[in-house]
Design an enzyme around this catalytic site. Structure first.
Site, PDB file in Angstrom:
ATOM      1  N   TYR A 129       0.859  -1.191   0.000  1.00  0.00           N
ATOM      2  CA  TYR A 129       0.000   0.000   0.000  1.00  0.00           C
ATOM      3  C   TYR A 129       0.893   1.240   0.000  1.00  0.00           C
ATOM      4  O   TYR A 129       1.595   1.521   0.968  1.00  0.00           O
ATOM      5  CB  TYR A 129      -0.895  -0.021   1.232  1.00  0.00           C
ATOM      6  CG  TYR A 129      -2.147   0.839   1.146  1.00  0.00           C
ATOM      7  CD1 TYR A 129      -2.360   1.751   0.114  1.00  0.00           C
ATOM      8  CD2 TYR A 129      -3.136   0.722   2.117  1.00  0.00           C
ATOM      9  CE1 TYR A 129      -3.500   2.508   0.050  1.00  0.00           C
ATOM     10  CE2 TYR A 129      -4.296   1.490   2.059  1.00  0.00           C
ATOM     11  CZ  TYR A 129      -4.470   2.382   1.029  1.00  0.00           C
ATOM     12  OH  TYR A 129      -5.607   3.146   0.969  1.00  0.00           O
ATOM     13  N   LYS A 146      -1.123  -0.928  -4.372  1.00  0.00           N
ATOM     14  CA  LYS A 146      -2.303  -0.101  -4.147  1.00  0.00           C
ATOM     15  C   LYS A 146      -1.864   1.329  -3.886  1.00  0.00           C
ATOM     16  O   LYS A 146      -1.061   1.588  -2.986  1.00  0.00           O
ATOM     17  CB  LYS A 146      -3.088  -0.650  -2.952  1.00  0.00           C
ATOM     18  CG  LYS A 146      -4.377   0.111  -2.645  1.00  0.00           C
ATOM     19  CD  LYS A 146      -5.132  -0.569  -1.505  1.00  0.00           C
ATOM     20  CE  LYS A 146      -6.438   0.160  -1.215  1.00  0.00           C
ATOM     21  NZ  LYS A 146      -7.221  -0.483  -0.137  1.00  0.00           N
TER      22      LYS A 146
END
Length: 304
Positions: free
Chosen positions: A135, A160
């Site tokens: 992330y 992400k």
């Protein structure tokens, strides 16, 4: 290591009872409702689930609930992150609980150099047999060079973006695609539907849907229009539901999570409030949220 993602990705809230403790029974009902509404994956104990405020035991409990309810029908991807010992323990225990992959959230407080971040990712990957989605946000800033190296590791299966830096994300997509073609890319911005058309344009087809947790029919209507490339329908839902929701969200830090819980409470689902340092909306904001939700439900019904 391959995990297939399709459909709306569901980020359930973590329900708390009147004493502020995890309400496991309601968590089970909440996850079951999301699955019944067509969730394509369940991401328990992540951002919308207040990862920042959960103990290891609470995170693992939410993971078990999701695994048991999904029963192999869709991937279950809990969060791990924070301090390295915390991240390593969560990674190992998520595997024991039956999860399919991990969303690796940023390390706690400090931002290190690229080689330090790489060692953080590697340490978590070595603690668990589960593949990782990294992330990109906060203290975890992945360069294209670092992502090229990580993409060569079969244990790392996705990226992400939570920064909104479309140029850097485009560069990362391009670089990773030179290494492998089975990598998953996700838009992880708050209220991701509001920016997803732009992300699709740079090769990021997947997105988080916090709104799905409180308004699955609206989120599904948007997703169906998005997949069908029906711009008239998609823009209508964006204009009448998501953009007003974003405006309300931006009034107070942390409302990306707080409003989802408030929306569930407005519908009679007693998920409790948010844990500090987040705050719940005031009566005026709840009233405005109710109006936005009502209009969104009407619109979804009109487009059904």
């Amino acid at each position: 290591m391959t995990v297939a993602f399709t459909g709306v990705l569901f980020f359930p809230v973590t329900p708390f009872d009147e004493r502020g403790a995890l309400e496991s029974g309601l968590a089970r009902e909440h996850v079951a409702a999301g699955l019944a509404n067509g969730a394509g994956g369940v991401f328990p104990a992540c951002g919308t689930g207040e990862f920042h405020a959960l103990s290891v035991e609470e995170s693992v409990a939410m993971t078990r609930v999701a695994v048991e309810e999904a029963a192999g029908s869709v991937p279950v991807v809990p969060g791990a992150g924070g301090t390295l010992p915390h991240a390593v323990e969560l990674a190992a225990r998520a595997a024991d609980a039956g999860a399919d992959a991990l969303l690796l959230l940023p390390p706690y407080l400090v931002a290190g150099p690229a080689d330090g971040l790489e060692r953080y990712v590697t340490a978590v990957a070595e603690a668990s047999p589960l593949p990782l989605i990294v992330y990109h946000r906060g203290t975890a800033q992945y360069s294209s060079a670092l992502m090229r190296r990580l993409a060569a590791d079969p244990r790392i299966i996705g990226f992400k973006d939570g920064t909104g830096d479309v140029a850097r994300t485009q560069e990362i997509v391009s670089v990773v695609r030179e290494v492998r073609d089975d990598f998953a890319f996700f838009n992880g911005l708050l209220t991701a539907e509001a920016s997803q058309a732009a992300y699709r344009g740079i090769g990021v087809p997947l997105y988080s849907s916090a709104a799905f947790a409180m308004a699955p029919e609206i989120a599904r209507a948007y997703y169906d229009a998005y997949v069908a490339e029906d711009e008239q329908r998609r823009l209508g839902i964006l204009r009448d539901f998501y953009l007003p929701l974003v405006a309300l969200r931006d009034e107070t830090p942390g409302f990306g999570v707080s409003l989802v819980k408030a929306g569930l409470r407005l519908q009679g689902v007693p998920v409790g409030g948010v844990r500090p340092p987040l705050s719940d909306p005031d009566p005026r904001q709840e009233q405005e949220l109710g109006r936005i939700l009502k209009r969104g439900v009407e619109l979804a019904a009109e487009l059904a």
